[in-house]
Design a protein around this motif. Structure first.
Motif, PDB file in Angstrom:
ATOM      1  N   GLU A   1      -4.030   6.662  -3.306  1.00  0.00           N
ATOM      2  CA  GLU A   1      -4.073   5.522  -4.222  1.00  0.00           C
ATOM      3  C   GLU A   1      -5.056   5.754  -5.359  1.00  0.00           C
ATOM      4  OE1 GLU A   1      -4.111   1.572  -2.554  1.00  0.00           O
ATOM      5  OE2 GLU A   1      -3.415   2.333  -0.631  1.00  0.00           O
ATOM      6  N   LEU A   2      -6.190   6.369  -5.042  1.00  0.00           N
ATOM      7  CA  LEU A   2      -7.168   6.655  -6.096  1.00  0.00           C
ATOM      8  C   LEU A   2      -6.627   7.661  -7.101  1.00  0.00           C
ATOM      9  CD1 LEU A   2     -10.567   6.829  -4.156  1.00  0.00           C
ATOM     10  CD2 LEU A   2      -9.940   5.200  -5.943  1.00  0.00           C
ATOM     11  N   ARG A   3      -5.842   8.622  -6.637  1.00  0.00           N
ATOM     12  CA  ARG A   3      -5.274   9.608  -7.566  1.00  0.00           C
ATOM     13  C   ARG A   3      -4.358   8.933  -8.579  1.00  0.00           C
ATOM     14  NH1 ARG A   3      -7.365  14.286  -8.794  1.00  0.00           N
ATOM     15  NH2 ARG A   3      -5.324  14.916  -9.545  1.00  0.00           N
ATOM     16  N   LEU A   4      -3.774   7.803  -8.209  1.00  0.00           N
ATOM     17  CA  LEU A   4      -2.885   7.096  -9.126  1.00  0.00           C
ATOM     18  C   LEU A   4      -3.657   6.261 -10.136  1.00  0.00           C
ATOM     19  CD1 LEU A   4      -0.222   5.836  -6.558  1.00  0.00           C
ATOM     20  CD2 LEU A   4      -0.223   7.950  -7.879  1.00  0.00           C
ATOM     21  N   ARG A   5      -4.838   5.794  -9.749  1.00  0.00           N
ATOM     22  CA  ARG A   5      -5.586   4.875 -10.602  1.00  0.00           C
ATOM     23  C   ARG A   5      -6.731   5.570 -11.327  1.00  0.00           C
ATOM     24  NH1 ARG A   5      -5.974  -0.699  -7.068  1.00  0.00           N
ATOM     25  NH2 ARG A   5      -3.944  -0.555  -6.043  1.00  0.00           N
ATOM     26  N   THR A   6      -7.578   6.221 -10.582  1.00  0.00           N
ATOM     27  CA  THR A   6      -8.732   6.918 -11.156  1.00  0.00           C
ATOM     28  C   THR A   6      -8.824   8.305 -10.529  1.00  0.00           C
ATOM     29  OG1 THR A   6     -10.132   5.820  -9.503  1.00  0.00           O
ATOM     30  CG2 THR A   6     -10.053   4.842 -11.709  1.00  0.00           C
ATOM     31  N   PRO A   7      -8.037   9.248 -11.027  1.00  0.00           N
ATOM     32  CA  PRO A   7      -8.007  10.582 -10.429  1.00  0.00           C
ATOM     33  C   PRO A   7      -9.392  11.237 -10.324  1.00  0.00           C
ATOM     34  CG  PRO A   7      -6.255  10.346 -12.031  1.00  0.00           C
ATOM     35  CD  PRO A   7      -7.111   9.134 -12.173  1.00  0.00           C
ATOM     36  N   ALA A   8     -10.251  10.978 -11.306  1.00  0.00           N
ATOM     37  CA  ALA A   8     -11.583  11.591 -11.274  1.00  0.00           C
ATOM     38  C   ALA A   8     -12.381  11.107 -10.073  1.00  0.00           C
ATOM     39  CB  ALA A   8     -12.332  11.282 -12.572  1.00  0.00           C
ATOM     40  N   ARG A   9     -12.224   9.823  -9.708  1.00  0.00           N
ATOM     41  CA  ARG A   9     -12.937   9.293  -8.547  1.00  0.00           C
ATOM     42  C   ARG A   9     -12.403   9.924  -7.263  1.00  0.00           C
ATOM     43  NH1 ARG A   9     -17.332   8.385  -6.089  1.00  0.00           N
ATOM     44  NH2 ARG A   9     -17.285   6.691  -4.558  1.00  0.00           N
ATOM     45  N   ALA A  10     -11.109  10.133  -7.182  1.00  0.00           N
ATOM     46  CA  ALA A  10     -10.535  10.801  -6.016  1.00  0.00           C
ATOM     47  C   ALA A  10     -11.095  12.214  -5.874  1.00  0.00           C
ATOM     48  CB  ALA A  10      -9.014  10.841  -6.138  1.00  0.00           C
ATOM     49  N   LEU A  11     -11.242  12.886  -7.001  1.00  0.00           N
ATOM     50  CA  LEU A  11     -11.822  14.238  -6.986  1.00  0.00           C
ATOM     51  C   LEU A  11     -13.257  14.196  -6.460  1.00  0.00           C
ATOM     52  CD1 LEU A  11     -11.852  17.240  -7.711  1.00  0.00           C
ATOM     53  CD2 LEU A  11     -12.396  16.585 -10.066  1.00  0.00           C
TER      54      LEU A  11
ATOM     55  N   PRO B   1       0.814  -1.233   0.000  1.00  0.00           N
ATOM     56  CA  PRO B   1       0.000   0.000   0.000  1.00  0.00           C
ATOM     57  C   PRO B   1       0.841   1.273   0.000  1.00  0.00           C
ATOM     58  CG  PRO B   1      -0.922  -1.616   1.516  1.00  0.00           C
ATOM     59  CD  PRO B   1       0.404  -2.152   1.083  1.00  0.00           C
ATOM     60  N   ALA B   2       1.878   1.299   0.853  1.00  0.00           N
ATOM     61  CA  ALA B   2       2.738   2.487   0.896  1.00  0.00           C
ATOM     62  C   ALA B   2       3.569   2.621  -0.371  1.00  0.00           C
ATOM     63  CB  ALA B   2       3.647   2.423   2.119  1.00  0.00           C
ATOM     64  N   ALA B   3       3.994   1.477  -0.940  1.00  0.00           N
ATOM     65  CA  ALA B   3       4.799   1.517  -2.164  1.00  0.00           C
ATOM     66  C   ALA B   3       3.985   2.029  -3.348  1.00  0.00           C
ATOM     67  CB  ALA B   3       5.363   0.131  -2.470  1.00  0.00           C
ATOM     68  N   ILE B   4       2.702   1.677  -3.393  1.00  0.00           N
ATOM     69  CA  ILE B   4       1.835   2.176  -4.469  1.00  0.00           C
ATOM     70  C   ILE B   4       1.787   3.694  -4.441  1.00  0.00           C
ATOM     71  CG2 ILE B   4      -0.574   2.350  -5.227  1.00  0.00           C
ATOM     72  CD1 ILE B   4      -0.920  -0.576  -4.431  1.00  0.00           C
ATOM     73  N   VAL B   5       1.627   4.253  -3.243  1.00  0.00           N
ATOM     74  CA  VAL B   5       1.558   5.709  -3.098  1.00  0.00           C
ATOM     75  C   VAL B   5       2.900   6.338  -3.467  1.00  0.00           C
ATOM     76  CG1 VAL B   5       1.206   7.605  -1.487  1.00  0.00           C
ATOM     77  CG2 VAL B   5      -0.248   5.577  -1.356  1.00  0.00           C
ATOM     78  N   ALA B   6       3.993   5.753  -2.966  1.00  0.00           N
ATOM     79  CA  ALA B   6       5.319   6.308  -3.236  1.00  0.00           C
ATOM     80  C   ALA B   6       5.652   6.272  -4.720  1.00  0.00           C
ATOM     81  CB  ALA B   6       6.376   5.539  -2.440  1.00  0.00           C
ATOM     82  N   ALA B   7       5.311   5.168  -5.383  1.00  0.00           N
ATOM     83  CA  ALA B   7       5.641   5.022  -6.804  1.00  0.00           C
ATOM     84  C   ALA B   7       4.878   5.999  -7.676  1.00  0.00           C
ATOM     85  CB  ALA B   7       5.372   3.590  -7.253  1.00  0.00           C
ATOM     86  N   GLY B   8       3.637   6.315  -7.284  1.00  0.00           N
ATOM     87  CA  GLY B   8       2.856   7.305  -8.014  1.00  0.00           C
ATOM     88  C   GLY B   8       2.512   6.873  -9.428  1.00  0.00           C
ATOM     89  N   PRO B   9       2.260   7.827 -10.309  1.00  0.00           N
ATOM     90  CA  PRO B   9       1.864   7.500 -11.685  1.00  0.00           C
ATOM     91  C   PRO B   9       2.906   6.686 -12.441  1.00  0.00           C
ATOM     92  CG  PRO B   9       1.472   9.823 -11.199  1.00  0.00           C
ATOM     93  CD  PRO B   9       2.254   9.276 -10.051  1.00  0.00           C
ATOM     94  N   ILE B  10       4.180   6.880 -12.114  1.00  0.00           N
ATOM     95  CA  ILE B  10       5.218   6.128 -12.819  1.00  0.00           C
ATOM     96  C   ILE B  10       5.118   4.648 -12.472  1.00  0.00           C
ATOM     97  CG2 ILE B  10       7.703   5.824 -13.126  1.00  0.00           C
ATOM     98  CD1 ILE B  10       8.072   8.759 -12.647  1.00  0.00           C
ATOM     99  N   GLY B  11       4.761   4.338 -11.213  1.00  0.00           N
ATOM    100  CA  GLY B  11       4.584   2.949 -10.831  1.00  0.00           C
ATOM    101  C   GLY B  11       3.453   2.283 -11.599  1.00  0.00           C
ATOM    102  N   VAL B  12       2.345   3.014 -11.739  1.00  0.00           N
ATOM    103  CA  VAL B  12       1.221   2.484 -12.515  1.00  0.00           C
ATOM    104  C   VAL B  12       1.638   2.267 -13.967  1.00  0.00           C
ATOM    105  CG1 VAL B  12      -1.114   3.000 -13.343  1.00  0.00           C
ATOM    106  CG2 VAL B  12      -0.475   3.545 -10.983  1.00  0.00           C
TER     107      VAL B  12
END
Length: 351
Positions: free
Chosen positions: A173-183, A126-137
């Motif tokens: 995490e949502l900002r990395l996957r579905t930014p619109a849903r996070a908004l 979970p923390a690595a997903i956040v740290a990696a950000g869009p580049i990780g995705v």
């Protein structure tokens, strides 16, 4: 039938540009694509006759990653990460927690190793997903073992039942996957959050920032909290083509001129007329009245510097028809060079 080799040799000798007659071979489309480049076409035909193989085609490049506007962590923190990747990793959760808490990103070149560690240690994911950000995705599809970056399930119920820290992690995490849903989620509770919580929520928006966020961020410019307004202005200044950047460009219109100097006009100098007044709209757009301690700029120069920092650096090269190196040299020829250099430095980091 006359061969391609004979047709091309005749065309080269006579300077003819007549259309080539097809041979009815797999080479037809290749030859016709470069028919006007006689030497290239002859080389192509010669190679084909020798080995009967068509040229290799380069694979298409994947689409670029979404931008990550979070600042990269400093050299000391990056050094600690290198040590953790090469030694017992008991402190890795703490390092990732501190990194994510400051809304920073690790150096891109260390991401593959970090993802490999999280692949073998599911508690870190979970923390690595956040740290990696869009580049990780963006990296995930390139290695089967990194599929967890895209398949880890998110419990959106946390947004209603979890602590603020848990809700913030979900938002990241949502900002990395579905930014619109996070908004959408952020807007549902925005009015009930404290000023500090609203500021922290806005910091998360640096990942996956796009024009879809602009209306929300423009509304945040009217927030009752100064720190929230500053955070919104910072994000809008990082968004290419934002309305805030356009307003800053209009404010500086006609105030920056590139003039020729010296013998035969070979030298260049950037002339600047600083902003005279700080009106309510400028305050709304994040321009602060007093410069920070240690920055040797007067108030008017500071207002102007902040406006420059909110405009993509590429704008000046196009508007003043000069390359960056020429503009930097021209800025050094004026007493306002600190205003330009400080503004361009901040704009470069943001963009």
């Amino acid at each position: 039938m006359i061969t391609y080799r004979e047709q091309l040799r005749t065309a080269a000798l006579l300077g003819s540009t007549a259309a080539l007659q097809p041979e009815g071979s797999p080479l037809d489309p290749w030859v016709h694509a470069i028919a006007n480049c006689n030497l290239d076409a002859i080389a192509l035909v010669t190679a084909y006759e020798a080995i009967a193989a068509l040229p290799l085609q380069a694979p298409s490049l994947p689409a670029a990653s979404m931008p990550d506007h979070r600042p990269e962590c400093g050299a000391v923190a990056a050094g600690h990460l290198v040590e953790l990747l090469n030694q017992p990793r008991a402190l890795m959760p703490e390092w990732l927690g501190l990194l994510n808490g400051e809304n920073l990103r690790p150096p891109a070149e260390l991401l593959p190793a970090l993802l490999d560690v999280a692949t073998t240690n599911t508690m870190l994911r979970p923390a690595a997903i956040v740290a990696a950000g869009p580049i990780g995705v963006w990296l995930a599809p390139h290695r089967p073992e990194w599929a967890w970056l895209l398949t880890t399930r998110l419990d959106e119920g946390v947004w209603e039942t979890g602590s603020f820290a848990e809700r913030l992690d979900l938002l990241r995490e949502l900002r990395l996957r579905t930014p619109a849903r996070a908004l959408e989620l952020a807007q549902t509770t925005w009015q009930t959050e404290s000023a500090e919580q609203r500021r922290l929520i806005l910091e998360v928006f640096s990942a996956g920032l796009s024009e879809e966020d602009e209306d929300f961020l423009e509304t945040a410019l009217d927030d009752r909290s100064l720190t929230v307004r500053r955070a919104a202005a910072h994000l809008l200044a990082s968004l290419p083509g934002s309305r805030l950047s356009e307003r800053m460009t209009q404010r500086l219109s006609g105030r920056i001129e590139l003039k020729r100097t010296g013998l035969l006009g070979r030298g260049r100098r950037l002339d600047l007329t600083p902003l005279e007044n700080l009106d309510p709209q400028m305050l709304r757009d994040g321009i602060e009245k007093k410069p920070p301690a240690g920055l040797k700029l007067g108030e008017r120069a500071w207002w102007t510097c902040q406006a420059i920092a909110s405009i993509p650096p590429s704008y000046w090269a196009e508007a003043l028809k000069s390359n960056p190196a020429e503009l930097i040299q021209a800025a050094k020829e004026t007493e306002r060079d600190d205003t330009f250099m400080e503004g361009w430095h901040t704009a470069t980091i943001r963009n």
